[in-house]
Write a protein that holds these residues in place. Structure first.
Motif, PDB file in Angstrom:
ATOM      1  N   ILE A 194      -7.972 -27.181   9.239  1.00 10.29           N
ATOM      2  CA  ILE A 194      -6.624 -27.581   8.816  1.00 10.29           C
ATOM      3  C   ILE A 194      -5.543 -26.800   9.548  1.00 10.29           C
ATOM      4  N   LEU A 195      -5.945 -25.712  10.228  1.00  8.97           N
ATOM      5  CA  LEU A 195      -4.961 -24.927  10.974  1.00  8.97           C
ATOM      6  C   LEU A 195      -5.432 -24.766  12.408  1.00  8.97           C
ATOM      7  N   SER A 196      -4.765 -25.456  13.316  1.00 11.62           N
ATOM      8  CA  SER A 196      -5.042 -25.309  14.744  1.00 11.62           C
ATOM      9  C   SER A 196      -4.174 -24.180  15.277  1.00 11.62           C
ATOM     10  N   HIS A 197      -4.801 -23.171  15.854  1.00 10.74           N
ATOM     11  CA  HIS A 197      -4.036 -22.036  16.351  1.00 10.74           C
ATOM     12  C   HIS A 197      -3.105 -22.432  17.484  1.00 10.74           C
ATOM     13  N   LYS A 198      -3.537 -23.331  18.357  1.00 13.06           N
ATOM     14  CA  LYS A 198      -2.684 -23.680  19.496  1.00 13.06           C
ATOM     15  C   LYS A 198      -1.423 -24.405  19.043  1.00 13.06           C
ATOM     16  N   VAL A 199      -1.567 -25.350  18.122  1.00 21.27           N
ATOM     17  CA  VAL A 199      -0.402 -26.090  17.649  1.00 21.27           C
ATOM     18  C   VAL A 199       0.465 -25.220  16.742  1.00 21.27           C
ATOM     19  N   ALA A 200      -0.174 -24.393  15.922  1.00 19.30           N
ATOM     20  CA  ALA A 200       0.590 -23.486  15.070  1.00 19.30           C
ATOM     21  C   ALA A 200       1.463 -22.569  15.922  1.00 19.30           C
ATOM     22  N   PHE A 201       0.893 -22.054  17.006  1.00 19.36           N
ATOM     23  CA  PHE A 201       1.672 -21.172  17.870  1.00 19.36           C
ATOM     24  C   PHE A 201       2.747 -21.954  18.612  1.00 19.36           C
ATOM     25  N   GLY A 202       2.429 -23.191  19.005  1.00 18.14           N
ATOM     26  CA  GLY A 202       3.443 -24.031  19.621  1.00 18.14           C
ATOM     27  C   GLY A 202       4.623 -24.253  18.694  1.00 18.14           C
ATOM     28  N   GLY A 205     -11.250 -21.595   4.620  1.00 18.68           N
ATOM     29  CA  GLY A 205     -10.808 -20.278   5.067  1.00 18.68           C
ATOM     30  C   GLY A 205     -11.605 -19.707   6.216  1.00 18.68           C
ATOM     31  N   GLY A 206     -12.751 -20.308   6.551  1.00 15.76           N
ATOM     32  CA  GLY A 206     -13.556 -19.822   7.662  1.00 15.76           C
ATOM     33  C   GLY A 206     -12.863 -20.032   8.995  1.00 15.76           C
ATOM     34  N   ILE A 207     -13.161 -19.145   9.955  1.00 23.47           N
ATOM     35  CA  ILE A 207     -12.532 -19.220  11.277  1.00 23.47           C
ATOM     36  C   ILE A 207     -13.379 -20.076  12.212  1.00 23.47           C
ATOM     37  N   ASN A 208     -12.723 -20.977  12.927  1.00 27.49           N
ATOM     38  CA  ASN A 208     -13.372 -21.813  13.930  1.00 27.49           C
ATOM     39  C   ASN A 208     -13.426 -21.017  15.235  1.00 27.49           C
ATOM     40  N   THR A 209     -14.613 -20.533  15.590  1.00 24.50           N
ATOM     41  CA  THR A 209     -14.768 -19.664  16.753  1.00 24.50           C
ATOM     42  C   THR A 209     -15.258 -20.422  17.988  1.00 24.50           C
ATOM     43  N   ALA A 210     -14.895 -21.674  18.111  1.00 21.82           N
ATOM     44  CA  ALA A 210     -15.211 -22.429  19.332  1.00 21.82           C
ATOM     45  C   ALA A 210     -14.161 -22.064  20.382  1.00 21.82           C
ATOM     46  N   PHE A 211     -14.341 -20.920  21.015  1.00 22.34           N
ATOM     47  CA  PHE A 211     -13.361 -20.456  21.993  1.00 22.34           C
ATOM     48  C   PHE A 211     -13.267 -21.472  23.126  1.00 22.34           C
ATOM     49  N   ASN A 212     -12.059 -21.952  23.377  1.00 22.64           N
ATOM     50  CA  ASN A 212     -11.904 -23.053  24.330  1.00 22.64           C
ATOM     51  C   ASN A 212     -10.657 -22.898  25.182  1.00 22.64           C
ATOM     52  N   ILE A 213     -10.632 -23.648  26.259  1.00 20.61           N
ATOM     53  CA  ILE A 213      -9.579 -23.514  27.257  1.00 20.61           C
ATOM     54  C   ILE A 213      -8.215 -23.974  26.747  1.00 20.61           C
ATOM     55  N   ASN A 214      -8.179 -25.038  25.954  1.00 21.13           N
ATOM     56  CA  ASN A 214      -6.891 -25.605  25.551  1.00 21.13           C
ATOM     57  C   ASN A 214      -6.147 -24.715  24.564  1.00 21.13           C
ATOM     58  N   THR A 215      -6.880 -24.062  23.665  1.00 21.50           N
ATOM     59  CA  THR A 215      -6.237 -23.132  22.736  1.00 21.50           C
ATOM     60  C   THR A 215      -5.612 -21.970  23.487  1.00 21.50           C
ATOM     61  N   ASN A 216      -6.395 -21.320  24.325  1.00 25.62           N
ATOM     62  CA  ASN A 216      -5.908 -20.132  25.018  1.00 25.62           C
ATOM     63  C   ASN A 216      -4.832 -20.478  26.046  1.00 25.62           C
ATOM     64  N   SER A 217      -4.923 -21.653  26.643  1.00 22.88           N
ATOM     65  CA  SER A 217      -3.890 -22.082  27.583  1.00 22.88           C
ATOM     66  C   SER A 217      -2.556 -22.298  26.890  1.00 22.88           C
TER      67      SER A 217
END
Length: 483
Positions: free
Chosen positions: A380-388, A423-435
């Motif tokens: 429910i919480l995308s880090h990339k969009v949340a940071f955007g 509440g669990g963290i999605n640890t699928a480290f990926n290029i689009n989030t970090n980019s």
């Protein structure tokens, strides 16, 4: 843009070692983390029904007043100091940098799309270029480093075998630069192309021209070998999928995604007017917020194209619903007493990729697999969009989003993907989030001015549209041994 992704656990060291040792000819190559953007693994002998890629436009319309205002902003920035990043912002930038340092392939200059998965789409290549330019702008790479790395990336793009010598294939091995999957050595050299992925790459090739003008001739030479006109038909974007010996040529994109991708084509002189798009759009109300949705089938609708467009070339276009999308999340978070930011994202559990839709087939806040199956315990919480959101808006909610991304990233070397409903963290480290984290920080440092300057937001060349599937006599020689 599905596959039976058995026994894949991203973020687990044992799984990573298995991927590292897998052959490029293995079934693992057909695993897709990027939904309708990637190759698929056949699950039956029956040809798939006509499906449409997720993202649908009206071309970017920039009124004179908006253009003048943007030009004044860019004049003002010449005398206004860059925004200095805070200690925590630099910490996030360095965590995101770690992903690219770890997942860049020296032999090709490409980046793994998901940690431990040595394949990449054109969408992912764009994210890699974006991250490299952001690292340079943030002072974490020198101009010489960025030039050298991106020059290698361009050389690999030029050497890649194209689908039928027309356009980049849906997915490539980051180890070899060759098409992924069992069709890589066939006469077609792959399984088709995604116009949406190519459109995003074109946006970042344009930004690359702006940041490194010494590479512009190389970029234009590259594009001269791509039959970009074949991705445009009847004023809209079309992709191709080669399956069971038959080629399927289908319209790609739904509201938001297509407008975004079409901008890339237009930046290089390929108009995409989408004359009938308004016929498919309707306004709906979600808890008091109006949202324009696409009524066609497979209507994947996430926040991604609106956030990306706002940062990369501005939110002035009529199709960009960034204000409504943000208000929708803000109201939802208040009502549910937990934070929401819906996006498409890789997952560290089955089905490994999800479209977390704002609205999907009559229902708001619906998370589905690329095949349309509803996901239990969705992200429910995308880090990339949340940071955007946190750099595009300035209020209490945006600060909460920023703080949560920071807190969820403190114990990881790279930025994790997001947070699940439980509440669990999605640890699928990926290029689009970090980019996107890096690009958002670049945007913030740049005084929140869109990254494409008005002077380059114009066609670089006059393009001649090729009729779809017209045979060409142009000979293209590809070096398949990328070093």
């Amino acid at each position: 843009m599905k596959a039976n992704l058995c026994l894949l656990a991203l973020g687990i060291s044992t799984s990573l070692s298995l991927f590292a040792s897998a052959s490029d000819e293995s079934v693992d190559e057909e695993i897709s983390f990027y939904g309708q953007r990637s190759i698929t693994k056949a699950s039956s002998d029956k040809a798939p029904p006509a499906t449409f890629h997720r993202r649908t436009i009206a071309p970017a319309i920039i009124e004179e007043s908006n253009e003048e205002r943007t030009e004044l902003q860019h004049e003002h920035k010449q005398t206004t100091p860059l925004y200095p990043l805070s200690r925590n912002e630099l910490l996030l930038a360095k965590k995101a940098q770690y992903y690219f340092d770890r997942n860049r392939r020296e032999a090709t200059g490409l980046w793994d799309s998901v940690q431990g998965y040595a394949h990449s789409t054109m969408w992912d290549v764009a994210s890699g270029i974006a991250a490299t330019l952001a690292l340079e702008a943030l002072g974490l790479k020198t101009k010489e480093q960025a030039h050298r790395e991106l020059d290698q990336t361009l050389a690999t793009l030029r050497a890649m075998p194209l689908y039928k010598d027309w356009l980049p294939n849906r997915e490539y091995s980051t180890k070899t630069g060759l098409p992924s999957g069992r069709l890589s050595t066939s006469a077609t050299k792959g399984s088709g192309w995604s116009a949406l992925d190519i459109g995003r790459l074109l946006i970042w090739l344009k930004i690359l021209c702006q940041q490194h003008p010494e590479l512009e001739d190389e970029i234009l030479d590259l594009l001269s070998y791509w039959e970009l006109g074949k991705a445009i038909h009847e004023g809209t974007l079309y992709g191709a999928n080669f399956y069971k010996g038959k080629e399927y040529y289908r319209q790609e994109g739904r509201n938001g995604y297509l407008q975004y991708a079409a901008t890339g084509f237009e930046l290089f002189g390929y108009p995409v007017p989408l004359p009938d798009v308004q016929n498919y759009l309707v306004d709906i109300d979600i808890s008091g917020t109006s949202l324009q949705i696409d009524q066609r089938n497979v209507p994947f609708m996430t926040s991604d194209p609106y956030v990306l467009a706002s940062i990369e070339f501005g939110a002035e276009n009529a199709w960009n619903q960034i204000d409504s999308v943000y208000a929708l999340h803000k109201n939802r978070s208040k009502q549910q007493s937990q934070l929401f930011s819906y996006a498409e994202d890789a997952m560290n559990k089955n089905p490994w990729f999800a479209y977390n839709n704002l609205f999907y087939y009559g229902k708001a806040w619906t998370s589905v697999s690329p095949g349309g199956k509803v996901i239990e315990n969705p992200q429910i919480l995308s880090h990339k969009v949340a940071f955007g959101f946190s750099v595009l808006f300035d209020d209490e909610f945006s600060q909460q989003l920023y703080d949560t991304v920071l807190d969820n990233s403190l114990q990881a070397r790279s930025i994790p993907t997001g947070q699940y409903e439980n509440g669990g963290i999605n640890t699928a480290f990926n290029i689009n989030t970090n980019s996107l984290i890096l690009v958002a920080l670049w945007y913030k440092q740049n005084r929140k001015i869109p990254l494409i300057a008005p002077s380059i937001a114009k066609p670089a060349t006059k393009a001649k549209l090729n009729e779809p599937f017209r045979q060409t006599n142009k000979k293209v020689t590809h070096n398949t041994n990328v070093n």
